[in-house]
Write a protein that holds these residues in place. Structure first.
Motif, PDB file in Angstrom:
ATOM      1  N   GLY A   1       0.618  -1.151  -0.223  1.00  0.00           N
ATOM      2  CA  GLY A   1      -0.198   0.032   0.017  1.00  0.00           C
ATOM      3  C   GLY A   1       0.780   1.206  -0.141  1.00  0.00           C
ATOM      4  N   THR A   2       2.569   0.985  -0.015  1.00  0.00           N
ATOM      5  CA  THR A   2       2.804   2.222  -0.249  1.00  0.00           C
ATOM      6  C   THR A   2       3.697   2.956  -1.791  1.00  0.00           C
ATOM      7  OG1 THR A   2       5.022   1.111  -0.017  1.00  0.00           O
ATOM      8  CG2 THR A   2       3.955   1.383   2.586  1.00  0.00           C
ATOM      9  N   GLN A   3       3.745   4.204  -1.408  1.00  0.00           N
ATOM     10  CA  GLN A   3       3.946   4.513  -3.205  1.00  0.00           C
ATOM     11  C   GLN A   3       5.536   3.883  -3.101  1.00  0.00           C
ATOM     12  OE1 GLN A   3       4.892   8.274  -2.691  1.00  0.00           O
ATOM     13  NE2 GLN A   3       2.742   8.982  -2.422  1.00  0.00           N
ATOM     14  N   ASP A   4       5.682   3.208  -4.504  1.00  0.00           N
ATOM     15  CA  ASP A   4       6.972   3.230  -5.833  1.00  0.00           C
ATOM     16  C   ASP A   4       8.189   4.122  -5.109  1.00  0.00           C
ATOM     17  OD1 ASP A   4       6.702   4.780  -7.078  1.00  0.00           O
ATOM     18  OD2 ASP A   4       7.056   3.566  -8.741  1.00  0.00           O
ATOM     19  N   ALA A   5       9.265   3.572  -4.551  1.00  0.00           N
ATOM     20  CA  ALA A   5      10.583   4.456  -4.775  1.00  0.00           C
ATOM     21  C   ALA A   5      10.621   5.551  -5.518  1.00  0.00           C
ATOM     22  CB  ALA A   5      11.855   3.002  -4.661  1.00  0.00           C
ATOM     23  N   SER A   6      10.151   4.839  -6.831  1.00  0.00           N
ATOM     24  CA  SER A   6      10.477   6.101  -6.941  1.00  0.00           C
ATOM     25  C   SER A   6       9.874   7.604  -7.540  1.00  0.00           C
ATOM     26  CB  SER A   6      10.368   5.459  -8.922  1.00  0.00           C
ATOM     27  OG  SER A   6       9.620   5.399  -9.282  1.00  0.00           O
ATOM     28  N   THR A   7       8.350   7.557  -6.480  1.00  0.00           N
ATOM     29  CA  THR A   7       7.484   8.441  -6.675  1.00  0.00           C
ATOM     30  C   THR A   7       7.619   8.942  -5.332  1.00  0.00           C
ATOM     31  OG1 THR A   7       5.657   6.646  -7.454  1.00  0.00           O
ATOM     32  CG2 THR A   7       5.088   8.871  -6.458  1.00  0.00           C
ATOM     33  N   ALA A   8       8.274   8.531  -4.263  1.00  0.00           N
ATOM     34  CA  ALA A   8       8.388   8.986  -3.192  1.00  0.00           C
ATOM     35  C   ALA A   8       9.804   9.910  -3.217  1.00  0.00           C
ATOM     36  CB  ALA A   8       9.374   7.401  -1.780  1.00  0.00           C
ATOM     37  N   ARG A   9      10.558   9.499  -3.824  1.00  0.00           N
ATOM     38  CA  ARG A   9      12.200   9.987  -4.894  1.00  0.00           C
ATOM     39  C   ARG A   9      11.683  11.122  -5.534  1.00  0.00           C
ATOM     40  NH1 ARG A   9      14.642  10.179  -9.160  1.00  0.00           N
ATOM     41  NH2 ARG A   9      13.781   9.270 -10.283  1.00  0.00           N
ATOM     42  N   LEU A  10      10.648  11.293  -6.026  1.00  0.00           N
ATOM     43  CA  LEU A  10      10.002  12.216  -6.750  1.00  0.00           C
ATOM     44  C   LEU A  10       9.993  13.854  -6.369  1.00  0.00           C
ATOM     45  CD1 LEU A  10       9.807  11.153 -10.166  1.00  0.00           C
ATOM     46  CD2 LEU A  10      11.281  12.477 -10.127  1.00  0.00           C
ATOM     47  N   GLU A  11       8.851  13.174  -4.968  1.00  0.00           N
ATOM     48  CA  GLU A  11       8.506  14.260  -4.261  1.00  0.00           C
ATOM     49  C   GLU A  11       8.952  14.500  -3.384  1.00  0.00           C
ATOM     50  OE1 GLU A  11       5.011  11.632  -2.630  1.00  0.00           O
ATOM     51  OE2 GLU A  11       3.431  11.865  -4.058  1.00  0.00           O
ATOM     52  N   GLN A  12      10.399  13.913  -2.426  1.00  0.00           N
ATOM     53  CA  GLN A  12      11.421  14.278  -2.403  1.00  0.00           C
ATOM     54  C   GLN A  12      11.745  15.699  -2.769  1.00  0.00           C
ATOM     55  OE1 GLN A  12      14.044  11.933  -0.665  1.00  0.00           O
ATOM     56  NE2 GLN A  12      14.388  12.702   0.623  1.00  0.00           N
ATOM     57  N   GLU A  13      12.279  15.072  -4.177  1.00  0.00           N
ATOM     58  CA  GLU A  13      13.091  16.107  -4.613  1.00  0.00           C
ATOM     59  C   GLU A  13      11.492  17.570  -5.244  1.00  0.00           C
ATOM     60  OE1 GLU A  13      14.647  16.265  -9.469  1.00  0.00           O
ATOM     61  OE2 GLU A  13      15.526  14.443  -8.708  1.00  0.00           O
ATOM     62  N   ASN A  14      10.621  17.304  -5.528  1.00  0.00           N
ATOM     63  CA  ASN A  14       9.726  18.091  -5.630  1.00  0.00           C
ATOM     64  C   ASN A  14      10.050  19.846  -4.327  1.00  0.00           C
ATOM     65  OD1 ASN A  14       7.827  20.009  -5.863  1.00  0.00           O
ATOM     66  ND2 ASN A  14       6.497  18.600  -6.923  1.00  0.00           N
ATOM     67  N   ALA A  15      10.064  18.703  -2.752  1.00  0.00           N
ATOM     68  CA  ALA A  15       9.414  19.304  -2.058  1.00  0.00           C
ATOM     69  C   ALA A  15      11.454  20.366  -1.804  1.00  0.00           C
ATOM     70  CB  ALA A  15       9.803  18.555  -0.886  1.00  0.00           C
ATOM     71  N   GLN A  16      12.212  19.495  -2.204  1.00  0.00           N
ATOM     72  CA  GLN A  16      13.956  19.968  -1.677  1.00  0.00           C
ATOM     73  C   GLN A  16      13.340  21.530  -2.706  1.00  0.00           C
ATOM     74  OE1 GLN A  16      16.131  16.854  -2.830  1.00  0.00           O
ATOM     75  NE2 GLN A  16      16.313  16.407  -1.125  1.00  0.00           N
ATOM     76  N   LEU A  17      13.066  20.851  -3.857  1.00  0.00           N
ATOM     77  CA  LEU A  17      13.517  22.435  -5.120  1.00  0.00           C
ATOM     78  C   LEU A  17      12.317  23.366  -4.664  1.00  0.00           C
ATOM     79  CD1 LEU A  17      13.334  20.091  -8.356  1.00  0.00           C
ATOM     80  CD2 LEU A  17      15.172  21.385  -7.146  1.00  0.00           C
ATOM     81  N   ARG A  18      11.042  22.971  -4.210  1.00  0.00           N
ATOM     82  CA  ARG A  18      10.088  24.690  -3.817  1.00  0.00           C
ATOM     83  C   ARG A  18      10.720  24.930  -2.730  1.00  0.00           C
ATOM     84  NH1 ARG A  18       4.654  23.592  -5.076  1.00  0.00           N
ATOM     85  NH2 ARG A  18       4.418  21.712  -6.074  1.00  0.00           N
ATOM     86  N   HIS A  19      11.423  24.735  -1.354  1.00  0.00           N
ATOM     87  CA  HIS A  19      12.543  24.642  -0.428  1.00  0.00           C
ATOM     88  C   HIS A  19      13.428  25.954  -1.248  1.00  0.00           C
ATOM     89  CE1 HIS A  19      13.844  25.701   3.059  1.00  0.00           C
ATOM     90  NE2 HIS A  19      14.820  25.207   2.634  1.00  0.00           N
ATOM     91  N   ALA A  20      14.489  25.406  -2.567  1.00  0.00           N
ATOM     92  CA  ALA A  20      15.500  26.113  -3.072  1.00  0.00           C
ATOM     93  C   ALA A  20      14.813  27.768  -3.549  1.00  0.00           C
ATOM     94  CB  ALA A  20      15.849  25.315  -3.871  1.00  0.00           C
ATOM     95  N   VAL A  21      13.350  27.432  -4.146  1.00  0.00           N
ATOM     96  CA  VAL A  21      13.064  28.274  -5.034  1.00  0.00           C
ATOM     97  C   VAL A  21      12.597  29.253  -3.466  1.00  0.00           C
ATOM     98  CG1 VAL A  21      10.863  29.372  -5.908  1.00  0.00           C
ATOM     99  CG2 VAL A  21      11.980  27.633  -6.333  1.00  0.00           C
ATOM    100  N   GLY A  22      12.151  28.768  -2.589  1.00  0.00           N
ATOM    101  CA  GLY A  22      11.557  30.380  -1.271  1.00  0.00           C
ATOM    102  C   GLY A  22      12.620  30.391  -0.899  1.00  0.00           C
ATOM    103  N   SER A  23      13.974  29.709  -0.637  1.00  0.00           N
ATOM    104  CA  SER A  23      14.990  30.015   0.169  1.00  0.00           C
ATOM    105  C   SER A  23      15.671  31.318  -0.913  1.00  0.00           C
ATOM    106  CB  SER A  23      16.457  29.632   0.086  1.00  0.00           C
ATOM    107  OG  SER A  23      15.567  28.745   1.036  1.00  0.00           O
ATOM    108  N   HIS A  24      15.747  31.194  -2.437  1.00  0.00           N
ATOM    109  CA  HIS A  24      16.509  32.318  -3.886  1.00  0.00           C
ATOM    110  C   HIS A  24      15.346  33.505  -2.916  1.00  0.00           C
ATOM    111  CE1 HIS A  24      18.284  32.918  -7.192  1.00  0.00           C
ATOM    112  NE2 HIS A  24      17.507  33.426  -7.344  1.00  0.00           N
TER     113      HIS A  24
END
Length: 114
Positions: free
Chosen positions: A13-36
Motif C-alpha cells: 500500500g505504499t508508494q513506489d521508490a521512484s514516486t517517493a524520490r520524486l516527491e522528495q526532490e519536488n519538496a527540495q526544489l520548492r524549498h530552494a525556490v523559496g529560499s532564493h
C-alpha cells in the motif's frame, strides 16, 4: 509535452521508490525556490539601505552568515524583517556593518548615511 504517470503503489500500500524520490526532490526544489526569493529580497534591502551593488549584496549576506554561524536564508529573513521595522540582532548588525565596510575597501563604496 507533459505526460501523466499513474501513481503506483507497492503491494503493502505504499508508494513506489521512484514516486517517493520524486516527491522528495519536488519538496527540495520548492524549498530552494523559496529560499532564493528570500535571499533576493534581502539583497534588495541591502541595496536600498546600504547602497551597495546587488552583486555585493549576496557576498555581504554570505559573509554575515559565515561570521555569525547563522544559515544564509535565516540571515536573509532577519534582514527582511529589519527592513520592515524589526530590530536587528546586535551580532548580525555588527557583522553586517563589518561586511559592508570590507566591500567599501574593495572599491565598492556603500555611501551609507550615518
Amino acid at each position: 509535452m507533459t505526460t501523466f504517470r499513474e501513481q503506483r503503489t507497492a503491494p503493502d500500500g505504499t508508494q513506489d521508490a521512484s514516486t517517493a524520490r520524486l516527491e522528495q526532490e519536488n519538496a527540495q526544489l520548492r524549498h530552494a525556490v523559496g529560499s532564493h526569493a528570500t535571499v533576493d529580497q534581502a539583497i534588495g534591502v541591502l541595496v536600498a539601505t546600504r547602497r551597495i551593488p546587488p552583486a555585493a549584496g549576496f557576498e555581504v549576506l554570505r559573509e554575515v552568515s559565515q561570521h555569525t554561524n547563522i544559515k544564509l536564508h535565516t540571515v536573509a529573513e532577519t534582514l527582511i524583517a529589519w527592513g520592515l521595522g524589526q530590530p536587528l540582532p546586535e551580532r548580525v548588525d555588527q557583522e553586517l556593518d563589518a561586511a559592508v565596510r570590507r566591500r567599501s575597501h574593495r572599491g565598492q563604496s556603500p555611501d551609507r548615511p550615518g
